[in-house]
Scaffold this motif. Structure first.
Motif, short mmCIF file in Angstrom:
data_model
loop_
_atom_site.label_atom_id
_atom_site.label_comp_id
_atom_site.label_asym_id
_atom_site.label_seq_id
_atom_site.Cartn_x
_atom_site.Cartn_y
_atom_site.Cartn_z
N ARG A 1 3.65 11.74 2.68
CA ARG A 1 3.69 12.19 4.26
C ARG A 1 5.19 12.15 4.75
N LEU A 2 5.75 12.87 5.48
CA LEU A 2 7.16 12.76 5.98
C LEU A 2 7.18 12.02 7.19
N ILE A 3 8.11 11.23 7.29
CA ILE A 3 8.31 9.96 8.32
C ILE A 3 9.46 10.17 9.31
N PHE A 4 10.57 10.97 8.48
CA PHE A 4 11.76 11.12 9.75
C PHE A 4 12.79 12.11 8.71
N ASN A 5 13.60 12.78 9.59
CA ASN A 5 14.68 13.42 9.12
C ASN A 5 16.13 13.01 9.39
N THR A 6 16.91 13.25 8.67
CA THR A 6 18.41 12.95 9.12
C THR A 6 19.20 14.15 9.04
N ASN B 1 0.92 -1.15 0.01
CA ASN B 1 -0.01 0.14 -0.03
C ASN B 1 0.85 1.26 -0.15
N ASN B 2 2.16 1.22 0.30
CA ASN B 2 2.80 2.29 0.44
C ASN B 2 4.15 2.41 -0.48
N SER B 3 4.73 3.41 -0.67
CA SER B 3 5.91 3.55 -1.35
C SER B 3 6.73 4.50 -0.55
N LEU B 4 8.20 4.32 -0.57
CA LEU B 4 9.07 4.82 0.36
C LEU B 4 9.89 5.95 -0.59
N VAL B 5 9.83 7.23 0.06
CA VAL B 5 10.57 8.33 -0.76
C VAL B 5 11.67 8.67 0.51
N PHE B 6 12.80 9.22 -0.37
CA PHE B 6 13.99 9.70 0.43
C PHE B 6 14.86 10.76 -0.56
N LYS B 7 15.24 11.78 0.17
CA LYS B 7 16.07 12.78 -0.43
C LYS B 7 17.06 13.48 0.85
N VAL B 8 18.30 13.74 0.22
CA VAL B 8 18.96 14.35 1.08
C VAL B 8 19.67 15.54 0.37
N PHE C 1 23.88 18.69 5.81
CA PHE C 1 23.45 17.80 5.04
C PHE C 1 22.00 17.40 5.97
N CYS C 2 20.95 17.59 5.03
CA CYS C 2 19.64 17.46 5.72
C CYS C 2 18.77 16.47 4.91
N GLY C 3 18.27 15.45 5.59
CA GLY C 3 17.42 14.40 4.83
C GLY C 3 16.25 14.29 5.26
N THR C 4 15.20 13.96 4.44
CA THR C 4 13.81 13.48 4.87
C THR C 4 13.22 12.50 4.11
N ALA C 5 12.74 11.35 4.85
CA ALA C 5 11.86 10.49 3.89
C ALA C 5 10.46 10.55 4.31
N GLY C 6 9.61 9.87 3.22
CA GLY C 6 8.50 10.14 3.28
C GLY C 6 7.70 8.77 3.05
N MET C 7 6.54 8.62 3.19
CA MET C 7 5.62 7.56 2.64
C MET C 7 4.46 8.01 1.87
N MET C 8 4.22 7.53 0.66
CA MET C 8 3.16 7.88 -0.09
C MET C 8 2.29 6.58 -0.78
N PRO C 9 1.06 6.75 -0.70
CA PRO C 9 0.30 5.61 -1.28
C PRO C 9 0.80 5.17 -2.56
N THR C 10 0.59 3.70 -2.99
CA THR C 10 1.04 3.34 -3.99
C THR C 10 0.09 3.60 -5.05
N LYS C 11 -1.04 4.03 -4.66
CA LYS C 11 -2.23 4.50 -5.82
C LYS C 11 -2.76 5.73 -5.03
N VAL C 12 -2.95 6.98 -5.74
CA VAL C 12 -3.53 8.04 -5.09
C VAL C 12 -5.00 8.31 -6.36
#
Lengths: 275, 998
Positions: free
Chosen positions: B353-358, B312-319, B419-430
């Motif tokens: 939706r944002l789930i954590f920072n690094t 149901n969810n995909s994982l997103v990440f960016k630094v 360096f700042c990173g953030t990960a998120g979760m998005m629905p596989t389908k919207v």
């Protein structure tokens, strides 16, 4: 069939809504609704349709005027669309209907600054205590032992034997009262339900880090004389499963975390008394 | 007339803010003050009655239990010096904004245009301080004069003048007259073109200026412009827009340039785009190799990378990095860094939706005591400011900060790395469309949502494309506002689920010129009216509106039939949203100001008009001085000093200031062990609370190895991230990498005569990624480069060591199998995975003695992968009690950390450590401190030893000792004698002492 319904208010900087709703469901509520303050001010969602109100942690308005001050002001002055009634009137009606309110961290700060706690003379809109900057001057995320007062009228903590272990995550958690008399009435009324203590829950602790903020009499949680309104700085919703414990990889722990009992007690009370 | 509301703590209430300032004055400025008290100041510039002012002061502004208030009457008393600090005009003032909203709720009346509330703080000092000392406190601690103003008064003056005068820091519209659009003459000599670029902070080279010149000479362009009523010269709007679009920051000219590379043997190679030849190629090959097991969903094309998570969810990440602004204003720079990178995953696909920072910071020594070039802030101020900025940015946004590190090297005084990173979760389908996909149709409306536009952040993209210098513009600095952003996110995530927009992206570097420029690329054109953009204050020129990097804004494409619902919902959530124009398929980036066209740029010229840069690169390995080998009877003192080194010591005083637990999903926290203070290797997060699947995130960074060879610097950073990832239980079949390069300018020029060497370092780091990622199926899904991390003031040049931050994100099938690094039980067997080699080069141990050496650790990725996969299976089967990666400080440090974190001592024998290489170098010194890659320290319960042995069969490991029921760490040397012995208390104290007070 009537259902038990918990409401979690979010918006303007509230943060812990998802895990608070999760804790409500795990604790036994049939339904837990997360409502944005905009949906309450627009009249779409009404407090009257719920038995349990959660004011959760976060940084309402960035804590810019002091924690929760701006939200307390908003709740007191904002008008619910199409009703002419102020939001604070819905709150008062909710409380007077014998329902339950739990304020955690920023939610506790909000209750205190609105005057909902300790509400010694039944006046829910007169501030007599506060939560201010930690003695360290810094935000702290650390776990604390909380000794419970078994004689407290608080309905949320019933059945806790000695104490519970929960994380605090705040910069403004130092508890102070306006007068010594207020403090005495809190103590004699057993309203200081939870106090910071050392491991073992023997006696209240005044020293950092066991007492993370320098609170008067190590007070971490406070209820009103009815025991139905309760606020605490530590986060019960952050420990409902053993994998949230900082030492779960090295200690034998029960499946449920220490914080879950608060939500179980609330659900049970709602089912018995509020349906 | 403006009024001053003052709010002060009652006399008997402890002023913790003042006490903290007092401690910092003593600690950092070495001055003695007897006491510091603080007063909050609100300057209210609005038509309010006395009753309304009193209601505000006594209501929302004041906590009656602990505070007093006054109106137009100073509350200060009993002090020697007063200092008042407030923002400069136009700087984001979050407290002022909240105060204004509070007054509006109170009076049920919105403020009129130009009215406002401005926040400030008054500091009252008692003690025998000289006027110079008070100035030093004001400028060295209380205030950053770039964004804040201050005034100082001795008590006698204060009394005589009845306090500070009321002053309103309103942007003076008169000072910024709305100049019409200017045209710039390009038919000028080359020197003149260069002057235009330099003085305008355009960061365009002569070659680029001449490409622009040629464009405007093109008869077709001239005719097209004439039809729009435009002349033959570029407008300032066009020129600024091109400068942003073509900046190194936005265009990555170095990574897409053509490199002539020559290695140490004289072998020559032409590389067309490092990005395509290495980074993209890694992902392409890995995806091919994985076939139907490919878990990449969106790579490189969006604001962040996306991989699968569950059904149901995909994982997103960016630094991201935010170095240059953090050098000028550490607090604002870092705060903007974190809330800025938050918008990347949020603006990926249809939104996440944002789930954590690094966060990872590289600083110079905070205790640095040598002279610094003017303009550079002291490393300690950078440290303090950055930490506080990330603290506010992360905590207030309700996003846990779960992983990070602090790296120290003197050269980071030239530019700190943030360096700042953030990960998120998005629905596989919207609404039936894959969550990671989005589109724009011609006719969709251009909508900007969130904050308003001001002069903040103008030229951020171009200024960070140059070295930091005396004239770096102050407007490039911004202060983020997490609450405005959170309100916007609360609204937009709901709008996403209702399908009210088709496309979303972030407004970051380059502002609207960049976000709308890129969006227009989706459908090949747009028409936008800058006069419609909401401004913080009047007086902005059209070009400023276009390129302002004012924060907390997202750009969207909204279908016309959804616009009413979108705008209505925005209003209800208290979020500003404005239609600025529409997307087209005209092939033109068409910008108006009211009716008038102010920019008319063909999309093709904007995005593809720039030929690749030509960059020479020549590799010659350096030869560093080799440290003499040491032979000692007792190495205890060496270990104790190593534990206290900045790069190794505990960072708990910093990390406890970050909320790492909000959202309820923290499974492996930053600290672990018997006293909750042992350093975790990586974070495990449970993003969906009713599932046991977890996200694992880790990173590796080792800039010092660049002093030997940037190839192995990159290889070790990658391997360190992998070790950390597998140490907690991360799955090596489902992992992805993010590469963040921070380099010193590698382009040969007068200012950079050693450009070819630095460029060769960059080539080699890229080669390492290709060589290491492909064999282990590690796709690179996102990354960023920041290439101008130098300071140069005409005499002093400071270049940072070439640095790659390598982040790894992936999953753990069941969080209940996660493992932490602390020893668990006496009697457990201590096992070292991997071989130790004679590789002290670049180590923390040699650095402590002032050496770099040459024997840099090398990575054998194929054998490492075998080990990591076997270890993962062992962990999943519950065979591993503890696992800790070996990095800075080698085996000795890892043993000490696992021991004091677990509260149990141990005995280990170096004779049992498997050594690979020339036996002459198999010494106690090497075995204790070598930083050879791909090694992990594991403890296993004796009952599970045989199963563990079987699981790890053929991967190279040695049984080196046992956890003991004592409080001592004892290590026996090759000759069997005890060569190191320390109590847990002593070792932990050495590790915790260095940064405890910060």
């Amino acid at each position: 069939m009537a259902t038990t319904r918990a409401l979690v208010i979010t918006g303007n900087g509230t943060n812990c809504e998802t895990e608070a709703a999760h804790a409500c469901r795990l604790g036994g509520f049939d339904e837990a609704v997360i409502a944005h303050i905009a949906e309450i001010l627009s009249g779409e969602i009404r407090l009257d349709d719920f038995q349990f109100l959660n004011l959760t942690g976060g940084f309402l308005d960035g804590d810019d005027l002091g924690s929760a001050k701006a939200q307390a002001n908003r709740l007191k002055n904002a008008v619910v669309e199409g009703t002419g009634e102020k939001l604070v009137d819905q709150f008062t009606r909710f409380v007077n209907a014998g329902k339950l309110v739990l304020g955690v961290c920023n939610g506790f700060q909000l209750m205190v600054k609105m005057g909902m706690l300790p509400a010694l003379d039944g006046n829910n809109l007169q501030q007599t205590v506060t939560l201010c900057h930690n003695d360290s001057g810094r935000f702290q995320d650390r776990w604390c032992y909380l000794k419970v007062d078994a004689a407290s009228p608080c309905i949320f903590t019933k059945g806790i034997e000695k104490g519970i272990y929960l994380p605090v995550r705040h910069g403004e958690g130092k508890f102070l009262t306006d007068t010594l008399q207020t403090l005495e009435r809190i103590e004699t009324g057993h309203l200081a339900t939870l106090k910071y203590s050392a491991a073992g829950y023997d006696s209240p602790a005044m020293e950092f880090p066991a007492n993370p903020n320098g609170s008067t009499n190590a007070i971490a949680g406070l209820c009103d004389p009815t025991g139905r309104l309760f606020g605490l700085m530590p986060h019960p919703e952050a420990f409902v499963h053993y994998t949230q414990h900082p030492r779960w990889t090295r200690e034998q722990l029960p499946e449920a975390g220490d914080g879950l009992i608060l939500y179980k007690n609330a659900a049970e009370y709602a089912r018995k008394n509020l349906l | 007339m403006a009024n001053r509301i003052e709010v002060a703590l009652k006399d008997d209430v402890r002023d913790s803010r003042g006490e903290r300032i007092k401690r910092e004055i003593e600690h950092f400025l070495h001055l003695v003050v007897n006491g510091v008290r603080t007063i909050d100041i609100y300057t209210v510039d609005a038509q309010l009655s006395r009753e309304e002012l009193e209601a505000a002061a006594s209501g929302p502004f004041c906590d009656p239990v602990i505070q007093n208030w006054s109106i137009d009457l100073p509350l200060a008393s009993g002090f020697d010096w007063a200092v008042e600090v407030g923002f400069r005009p136009g700087v984001t003032d979050n407290v002022g904004r909240t105060a204004r909203e509070a007054v509006e709720y109170l009076t049920s009346r919105p403020f009129a245009a130009g009215e406002g509330v401005y926040a400030g703080v008054q500091y009252l000092f008692s003690g025998a301080l000289s006027s110079e000392q008070v100035e030093k406190i004001a400028t060295g601690l209380l205030c950053n004069t770039l964004i804040q103003r201050y005034s100082v008064m001795p008590a006698a003056d204060f009394m005589a003048k009845r306090g500070f005068p009321t002053s309103v820091p309103k942007v003076d519209v008169g000072a910024y007259s709305n100049t019409p659009v200017r045209e710039i003459d390009f038919e000028v000599p080359d020197e003149e073109l260069l002057r235009i670029s330099r003085e305008g902070v355009l960061a365009l080279t002569l070659e680029e200026m001449k490409i622009i010149q040629a464009h405007y000479r093109d008869p077709q362009v001239v005719a097209g412009r004439a039809a729009q009523g435009l002349g033959g010269k570029p407008t300032d709007v066009e020129l600024e827009c091109l400068a942003q679009t073509w900046s190194e920051h936005c265009k990555h000219k170095i990574f897409s340039g053509t490199v002539q590379y020559e290695d140490e043997n004289g072998t020559k190679q032409e590389i067309k785009s490092l990005f395509k030849s290495y980074i993209q190629r890694v992902t392409k090959e890995v995806r091919q190799n994985m076939g139907d097991q490919d878990f990449c969903l969106s790579v490189f094309k969006d604001n962040a990378g996306v991989i699968t998570f569950d059904d149901n969810n995909s994982l997103v990440f960016k630094v991201e990095t935010h170095n240059s602004p953090s050098a000028l204003d550490p607090y604002g720079g870092a705060l903007t860094g974190i809330v800025g990178v938050n918008r990347d995953p949020f603006g990926t696909g249809q939104g996440a939706r944002l789930i954590f920072n690094t966060d990872v910071f590289c600083f110079a020594d905070p205790f640095y005591d040598k002279p610094l070039p003017s303009r550079l802030l002291h490393p300690r101020r950078i440290f303090e400011g950055v930490v506080e900025g990330v603290e506010h940015g992360g905590n207030k946004s309700g996003i846990p900060t779960v992983n990070g590190s602090l790296v120290f090297d003197e050269r980071f005084a030239g530019k700190p790395l943030v360096f700042c990173g953030t990960a998120g979760m998005m629905p596989t389908k919207v609404n039936g469309i894959p969550g990671h996909e989005k589109s724009i149709n011609p006719g969709d409306l251009i909508v900007m949502s969130g904050g308003r536009i001001g002069k903040d952040g103008i030229h951020g993209a171009t200024f960070s494309s140059e070295e930091l210098n005396e004239n770096s513009p102050v407007t490039a600095v911004q202060i983020g506002d997490p609450i405005t952003q959170k309100r916007m996110f609360d609204f937009l995530i709901r709008a996403r689920d209702k399908g009210l927009y088709r496309f979303i992206t972030d407004n970051g570097a380059g502002g609207l010129s960049s976000s709308i420029g890129e969006m227009a690329g989706e459908c090949n054109g747009c028409r936008m009216d800058l006069a419609k953009a909401p401004l913080k204050y009047p007086g902005l020129d059209p070009w400023e509106i276009l390129i302002s990097e004012a924060q907390e804004r997202m750009s969207l494409a909204v279908p016309p039939e959804k616009i009413d619902a979108f705008m209505e919902m925005a209003k209800r959530f208290g979020v500003e949203a404005t239609v600025l124009g529409e997307f087209t398929d005209s092939g033109i980036f068409h910008i108006q100001y009211g009716e008038k066209t102010v920019a008319w740029l063909p999309m093709a010229f904007m995005h593809e008009g720039l030929p690749p840069m030509q960059i020479p690169a020549r590799w010659q390995p350096p030869l560093n001085l080799e440290a003499p080998a040491q032979h000692k009877e007792d190495w205890t003192a060496d270990l104790l000093s190593l534990l206290g080194q900045l790069n190794i010591c505990s960072k708990e005083s910093v990390v406890r200031r970050y909320d790492h637990e909000v959202q309820g999903g923290s499974v492996v926290k930053p600290f672990t062990g018997v006293a909750n203070d042992g350093p975790s290797d990586a974070a495990v997060v449970r993003p969906v609370l009713d599932s046991f699947k977890g996200v694992v995130v880790s990173h590796g960074i080792c800039p010092r190895y660049s002093d030997i060879d940037a190839y192995w610097m990159a290889a070790n950073a990658l391997d360190e991230a992998l070790r950390n990832y597998v140490a907690v239980g991360g799955n090596p079949e489902h992992w992805a990498g993010l590469d963040n390069f921070c380099w010193c300018d590698p382009v040969l020029s007068e200012k950079t005569p050693d450009g070819p060497y630095k460029m060769a370092q960059l080539v080699r780091a890229n080669q390492a990624l290709l060589d290491l990622c492909v064999p282990i199926n590690l796709p690179l899904i996102s990354g960023k480069d920041s290439m101008k991390n130098d300071f140069y003031d005409g005499t002093t040049k400071i270049s940072i060591p070439p640095t790659l931050l390598f982040s790894v994100i992936g999953t753990i099938p069941d969080i209940r199998n996660a493992v932490t690094m602390d020893f668990k039980r006496p009697g457990d067997i201590i096992c070292l995975l991997g071989d130790t080699k004679d590789e002290l080069g670049g180590s923390e141990y040699l650095a402590m003695q002032g050496y770099t050496g040459n024997k840099v650790p090398k990575v054998d990725i194929t054998s490492a992968l075998k080990r990591y996969k076997a270890l993962h299976q062992a962990i999943m089967h519950g065979l591993v009690a503890s696992c800790h990666d070996l990095s800075d400080g080698g085996l000795a440090v890892a043993l000490a950390e696992s021991a004091f974190s677990g509260g149990f001592g141990c005995r280990a024998e170096l004779a049992n450590v498997h050594f690979d290489g020339d036996q002459r170098y198999r010494t106690d010194e090497t075995l204790l401190f070598s930083e050879s890659a791909s090694r992990l320290l594991v403890t296993v319960h004796p009952a599970q030893w045989s199963a563990f042995e079987e699981a790890m069969n053929g991967t190279g490991f040695s049984q080196i000792g046992q956890v003991t029921d004592s409080t001592t760490v004892t290590i026996a040397g090759l000759e069997g004698k005890t060569i190191l012995q320390g109590s847990l208390e002593q070792l932990k104290e050495a590790w915790q002492r260095t940064l405890r007070e910060l």
